[in-house]
Structures are given as C-alpha cells and as structure tokens.
Design a protein around this motif. Structure first.
Motif, PDB file in Angstrom:
ATOM      1  N   SER A 314       8.125  36.300  16.317  1.00 29.46           N
ATOM      2  CA  SER A 314       7.398  36.104  15.054  1.00 29.46           C
ATOM      3  C   SER A 314       7.348  35.558  14.251  1.00 29.46           C
ATOM      4  O   SER A 314       5.563  35.278  13.782  1.00 29.46           O
ATOM      5  N   ALA A 315       8.463  35.044  13.979  1.00 28.56           N
ATOM      6  CA  ALA A 315       8.535  33.453  13.029  1.00 28.56           C
ATOM      7  C   ALA A 315       7.369  32.053  13.458  1.00 28.56           C
ATOM      8  O   ALA A 315       6.751  31.599  12.995  1.00 28.56           O
ATOM      9  N   ALA A 316       7.451  31.766  14.541  1.00 27.45           N
ATOM     10  CA  ALA A 316       6.596  31.063  15.364  1.00 27.45           C
ATOM     11  C   ALA A 316       5.758  31.159  15.481  1.00 27.45           C
ATOM     12  O   ALA A 316       4.289  30.775  15.306  1.00 27.45           O
ATOM     13  N   PHE A 317       4.980  32.584  15.616  1.00 29.67           N
ATOM     14  CA  PHE A 317       3.841  32.787  15.489  1.00 29.67           C
ATOM     15  C   PHE A 317       3.254  32.611  14.046  1.00 29.67           C
ATOM     16  O   PHE A 317       1.709  31.820  13.918  1.00 29.67           O
ATOM     17  N   SER A 318       3.741  32.850  13.173  1.00 30.24           N
ATOM     18  CA  SER A 318       3.490  32.632  11.441  1.00 30.24           C
ATOM     19  C   SER A 318       3.372  31.002  11.367  1.00 30.24           C
ATOM     20  O   SER A 318       2.114  29.917  10.856  1.00 30.24           O
ATOM     21  N   GLY A 319       5.000  30.217  11.992  1.00 30.96           N
ATOM     22  CA  GLY A 319       5.040  29.100  11.551  1.00 30.96           C
ATOM     23  C   GLY A 319       4.426  28.122  12.325  1.00 30.96           C
ATOM     24  O   GLY A 319       3.368  27.136  12.106  1.00 30.96           O
ATOM     25  N   SER A 324      -0.146  36.084  11.752  1.00 25.87           N
ATOM     26  CA  SER A 324      -0.057  37.565  11.163  1.00 25.87           C
ATOM     27  C   SER A 324       1.024  38.461  12.554  1.00 25.87           C
ATOM     28  O   SER A 324       0.230  38.602  13.049  1.00 25.87           O
ATOM     29  N   SER A 325       1.939  39.258  11.683  1.00 26.57           N
ATOM     30  CA  SER A 325       2.943  40.508  12.689  1.00 26.57           C
ATOM     31  C   SER A 325       2.842  40.592  11.769  1.00 26.57           C
ATOM     32  O   SER A 325       3.215  40.898  10.552  1.00 26.57           O
ATOM     33  N   PRO A 326       3.296  42.633  12.048  1.00 27.59           N
ATOM     34  CA  PRO A 326       4.012  42.953  11.150  1.00 27.59           C
ATOM     35  C   PRO A 326       5.029  42.648  10.736  1.00 27.59           C
ATOM     36  O   PRO A 326       5.512  42.756   9.156  1.00 27.59           O
ATOM     37  N   LEU A 327       6.196  41.663  10.991  1.00 25.55           N
ATOM     38  CA  LEU A 327       7.443  41.181  10.337  1.00 25.55           C
ATOM     39  C   LEU A 327       7.006  39.699   9.224  1.00 25.55           C
ATOM     40  O   LEU A 327       7.617  39.657   8.362  1.00 25.55           O
ATOM     41  N   TYR A 328       5.782  39.229   9.925  1.00 27.07           N
ATOM     42  CA  TYR A 328       5.490  37.834   8.867  1.00 27.07           C
ATOM     43  C   TYR A 328       4.073  38.366   9.006  1.00 27.07           C
ATOM     44  O   TYR A 328       3.378  37.753   9.569  1.00 27.07           O
ATOM     45  N   PRO A 329       3.728  39.247   7.219  1.00 21.55           N
ATOM     46  CA  PRO A 329       2.430  39.924   7.303  1.00 21.55           C
ATOM     47  C   PRO A 329       1.288  39.011   6.418  1.00 21.55           C
ATOM     48  O   PRO A 329      -0.305  39.310   6.989  1.00 21.55           O
ATOM     49  N   ALA A 330       1.908  37.433   6.128  1.00 23.57           N
ATOM     50  CA  ALA A 330       0.545  36.519   5.096  1.00 23.57           C
ATOM     51  C   ALA A 330       0.244  36.035   7.035  1.00 23.57           C
ATOM     52  O   ALA A 330       0.142  35.760   7.724  1.00 23.57           O
ATOM     53  N   PRO A 331      -1.655  36.370   6.161  1.00 24.69           N
ATOM     54  CA  PRO A 331      -2.107  36.014   7.481  1.00 24.69           C
ATOM     55  C   PRO A 331      -2.654  34.539   6.926  1.00 24.69           C
ATOM     56  O   PRO A 331      -3.270  33.891   8.267  1.00 24.69           O
ATOM     57  N   PHE A 332      -1.804  33.923   6.132  1.00 25.03           N
ATOM     58  CA  PHE A 332      -2.269  32.408   6.115  1.00 25.03           C
ATOM     59  C   PHE A 332      -1.129  31.463   6.875  1.00 25.03           C
ATOM     60  O   PHE A 332      -0.705  30.504   5.947  1.00 25.03           O
ATOM     61  N   GLY A 333       0.023  32.599   7.150  1.00 22.40           N
ATOM     62  CA  GLY A 333       0.911  31.609   7.941  1.00 22.40           C
ATOM     63  C   GLY A 333       2.124  31.194   6.748  1.00 22.40           C
ATOM     64  O   GLY A 333       2.797  31.397   5.675  1.00 22.40           O
ATOM     65  N   ASP A 334       2.297  29.593   7.252  1.00 19.88           N
ATOM     66  CA  ASP A 334       3.220  28.848   6.229  1.00 19.88           C
ATOM     67  C   ASP A 334       2.851  28.678   4.979  1.00 19.88           C
ATOM     68  O   ASP A 334       3.303  27.253   4.464  1.00 19.88           O
ATOM     69  N   CYS A 335       1.279  28.542   4.803  1.00 21.02           N
ATOM     70  CA  CYS A 335       0.346  27.696   3.280  1.00 21.02           C
ATOM     71  C   CYS A 335       1.579  28.241   2.105  1.00 21.02           C
ATOM     72  O   CYS A 335       1.926  29.309   2.753  1.00 21.02           O
ATOM     73  N   THR A 336       1.407  27.076   1.489  1.00 24.57           N
ATOM     74  CA  THR A 336       1.859  27.902   0.547  1.00 24.57           C
ATOM     75  C   THR A 336       1.277  28.128  -0.844  1.00 24.57           C
ATOM     76  O   THR A 336       0.060  27.831  -0.705  1.00 24.57           O
TER      77      THR A 336
END
Length: 515
Positions: A314-319, A324-336
């Motif tokens: 899940s972290a790899a999909f996000s970063g 986004s996924s249930p554990l990392y729901p931010a649709p913009f990934g690693d954006c600040t």
C-alpha cells in the motif's frame, strides 16, 4: 556477521529456550509484540525443541544438510534458465489460488494512467510518481538497478527524504523510536516523474569514486563509493536538515514465508546490548502498524520499516505511483501541502472504486507478492560449494544471515504452513559501519543500521535482472564487493574474508551463487 563456534546443538537449545521467553523477558518491547496478521496455532515446547534441532548450524560440511536444496520447503519452485526465474507461483498453491496469483500479477504489471480517463479501473497516476507500475521498479520481480550513465533514468531507484522530528512525533508505545517528519516541500520520497503540467521533483545525480582494496595473495578489489545529489529541484529548496537515503527496489521472492516466521523466533536472535560479548547486537525494528493499530516488528524494506506485505504494498502504491488505497487514502500520493497544484489535480477516487485501488485489488496484489516462488538451490553437493558453506559459517556470516527457520502453523495459509525455509536472514537491524551509513533514521533504525537482507535467490540476480548490483543502493557490482562494504558489527567477518586464502574466498562466492 559474528565469529561462530561449532556448538550448534548447544546454540540451538539456547535459541529454543530464548524463544519461549523472548516476549516476556523484553519489557522494552512493551505491549508484547505479536503476529496479528497471522491466524496461527501456537507451538508447544516439544515443537520448539524439534525446530531448534532441524534449524541448528551444521557440525560437518562434507555433505548438504537434509532438505537444504528446498529453499522454500514445499513452496520451492524449479530453477528456470531464463529471466522469469523469480516470476513463478509457489509450487504448493492450489489451482484456485493460481487464478488469484495471475490476477494479482496483472495488477502488479498494470500501467496506470492519469485522471480523468475513460479507463476508470486504471486511472489515478501521480501527479508525481517514480514509476507507472510495480513491475517497472521490480523488473521481472527481481532487483532494480542504478542509472546506467547520465542519459538513463532512475526508474527503479529513488531517494527517501525526511527531517528530524520532535519527541511528540514518535508513537508513545514504542521505546527508542527516532521521530522524523516528511520534508515540507518534497514529502517522504523524491519523485522524478510527473504528469503533464506538473514539474518533476528532482533528477537523481550519482557520482562514484573508485576505492582499491588489497586482499590476500596480491588480489586487488575496487569498490565504488557513491555520492548522491538531488539535482534540478522543482519545488524549491530542500529543508536545511533534510536527510536523503537512496533505495534500489529489492527482489520479490519468498516474501510470504518471511511474513510467516514467528516473531518469537526473530526476537530470540536479538542481542541489543551484546550480552554474549561477540560484537553483534542485532535488534528488531519496531513500527506502528496502520493495518492493526499496534506496534509490530518490521520485516520489510531495507531498514525493516514495514511490518506486513499489505502495508508495504500500500505504501509503495502511494509513494511510488501516486495511487490511493484503504491504508493510504490520499489520492495525490506523496504530494505535500506546499504542492497545491498536485493536491488539486484530477484523481481517480470519485468513481465506484472509492479508492484508486480498492481492498479487493490490494488483497490480490498482496497475495501475488506473498507467493512468488523461491527457486531451488543449485550444486548443494559440489565440494567447492560445501567448502564455501563452511567458510560462510566459520567466518561469522551465518550469525546475521541466519540460514533456516520453520514458519507458523497456519490453517488458512496452507502454502506457507509449517515450512522449513532457508532465507539466510535474521530480519534484524545491525550497525553496518560508517561506509554504508545513510545517516537517516527510520523508526528505531539509526542512520548506520540496516536490516539483514535475505540471500535466497541471490545467485540468480544476473539471470533475472541482467546485472550484479547489490546492497541498498546498488553500489556493489559483485558479491565480493558487497561483502567488502560490510563494516561495524560485520567488520571482523569482513576482515576475515580479506585475509583468508584466495581459494576460500572463491569458494565463499561460489556458495553464495548457489543460493
């Protein structure tokens, strides 16, 4: 690595007794570390003793150990002669599970596209990303590589970034946790690709210095010492206290079996205060699990920063991809927060999926990742390999690269259930010296500590990945170079390799190539 004495039965009994008491005798591990991700049947003391005997260090090296050729027990797969050697399903999964494996493989290979798109099941990429699919980093399910010259991209390599945090930023439940925060401008990792209309965050620049090393009998090795630079910054300067650490994507085989090793067996090998005085002080990384809401032992990642494959994936999909996924729901990934255009860009969440990859998709990807088969050992009875195995043990390598374990009894994971496996790792953190230090902490891992990487399959790296680059950043161009970079707790073992007869050094490398 530590110098070993040939008392395998004594050591086996000690480890068996230690595993019984490991949790209760370690109050610094507060909350008693558990395996909440597994539905397992607790072991009896009789089973612990049997397991300690079967996983004990060998007393003789004139013949292979029993079942040694089956690296992953019943899950072991045949050795393929092509680049797909790491891409086979575990040998013991059912026909029905093979379908789940293949669908998970499809998601692992899926090329994600930007939103909005008519392909609703595949949109949501980025806006900032390192790759468009998992497979782009874990090429053929093997190791990534460093850029091949200034004109090559770093698609399977990136820089992690963080800044020092405050005590209140650390989980109160975990002792010795080193608090860090994302870089205000760049988040937790640097992305070198971006969708149209968005600047990339940086370009990875690497320079190398060749360092000659004198070995016994006049042999000369050369190590390349890297210097990393985040060039062409797209969103302003890095924080003055930013800590950067390079990462090359690791191989994917046998991960479900590593996830199934009882935590008590891993903790039994920890010796954080070096109470036995052998110079080795392996200790667990302990991280907060988003999935289970409690501290767990870290098993995955170069510094053991992730406790389960679900969280790692899940972290790899996000970063890495911005999905986004249930554990990392931010649709913009690693954006600040300071990358407002990235946050406000179209994304794939509003459709029926709810997340850009939903829980069903994550379950399939995790199943695929858990069940990539480990190829069988080769040439286990070759005299040169057996001599290299003896050198591996007597020089101390096996003290951190623990050869064998038996996994939990798990009625709902028959493919990983009660298997004798040979991963050659303790999954613990070790101080590897200043030469390998990235000076960036992760959970309890200091800037000099790294998780002992599994060695199974390492001899097939060139066949699968087309190169022989090793260590967390690919700096080592051969297995010998990787050994020579060892320092800190492994300095004595490394120096033993430097000074031993060349024939023993060659045998050691041949043994590693048989794994």
């Amino acid at each position: 690595m530590r110098n070993s004495t040939h008392q395998p039965c004594t050591r086996a009994i000690r480890l068996a007794l230690a595993s019984v008491a490991a949790l209760s005798a370690t109050p610094s591990l507060a909350t008693e570390l558990r395996d909440p991700h597994l539905n397992f049947i607790p072991r009896t003391d009789e089973e612990r003793a049997r397991i300690a005997a079967v996983t004990a260090s060998p007393e003789k090296f004139s013949a292979p150990q029993r079942f040694e050729e089956l690296s992953a027990g019943a899950a072991t797969v045949r050795v393929r002669t092509d680049a797909d050697a790491f891409s086979q399903p575990s040998a013991n999964i059912s026909f029905e599970q093979e379908l789940d494996f293949k669908v998970g493989n499809g998601l692992f290979k899926k090329i994600w596209v930007s939103s909005p798109s008519s392909t609703l099941a595949s949109d949501g990429l980025g806006p900032l990303y390192n790759a468009r699919s998992c497979q782009r980093c874990h090429i053929k399910d093997g190791r990534g590589h460093t850029p091949n010259g200034p004109d090559d991209n770093a698609v399977s390599m990136f820089l992690r970034v963080s800044i020092p945090g405050n005590p209140e930023d650390a989980p109160a439940e975990i002792d010795d946790y080193i608090a860090t925060l994302p870089d205000p401008n760049y988040g937790g990792q640097m992305q070198d690709f971006a969708l149209a209309g968005h600047p990339t965050e940086y370009r990875l620049s690497i320079t190398y210095e060749e360092v000659p090393i004198e070995l016994s009998e006049g042999e000369i090795a050369s190590l390349r010492r890297p210097t990393y630079h985040a060039a062409d910054l797209g969103y302003g300067p890095l924080h003055p206290d930013a800590m950067l650490s390079p990462r090359v994507a690791p191989q994917m085989i046998g991960l479900g079996l590593l996830e199934s090793i009882p935590v008590e067996d891993l903790l039994a090998r920890a010796d954080p205060d070096d109470e036995d005085g052998d110079g080795i002080s392996g200790r667990p990384n302990i991280v907060w699990s988003l999935e289970f809401g409690e501290p767990m032992m870290g098993r995955f990642g170069h510094k053991a920063g992730m406790p389960t494959l679900m969280e790692q994936s899940s972290a790899a999909f996000s970063g890495d991809i911005g999905i986004s996924s249930p554990l990392y729901p931010a649709p913009f990934g690693d954006c600040t927060e300071l990358q407002a255009n990235c946050i406000d860009a179209p994304h794939g969440d509003p459709d029926v999926r709810g997340f850009e990859i939903d829980q069903i998709g994550m379950d399939l990807v995790a199943f695929y990742s858990r069940n990539l088969g480990v190829p069988a050992r080769r040439e286990t009875d070759d005299p040169q390999v057996l001599r290299g195995k003896e050198v591996f043990h007597t020089s101390g390598c096996a003290s951190c690269h623990t050869p064998a374990y038996v996994t939990h009894r798990m009625p709902d994971r028959p493919e990983h259930n009660f298997q004798l496996i040979w991963p050659y790792t303790d999954l613990l953190l070790h101080d590897m010296g200043e030469g390998l230090a990235d000076n960036r902490p992760e959970a309890r891992a200091t800037g000099r500590e790294w998780r002992t990487p599994p060695l199974w399959g390492i001899g097939l790296t060139e066949r699968v990945s087309g190169h022989t680059q090793f260590l967390h950043d690919g700096r080592a161009r051969s297995l010998l170079e990787a050994v020579l970079w060892h320092g800190g707790e492994a300095q004595t073992a490394r120096d033993t390799v430097v000074s031993m007869p060349k024939s023993d050094r060659d045998a050691l490398i041949q043994f590693l190539e048989s794994l």
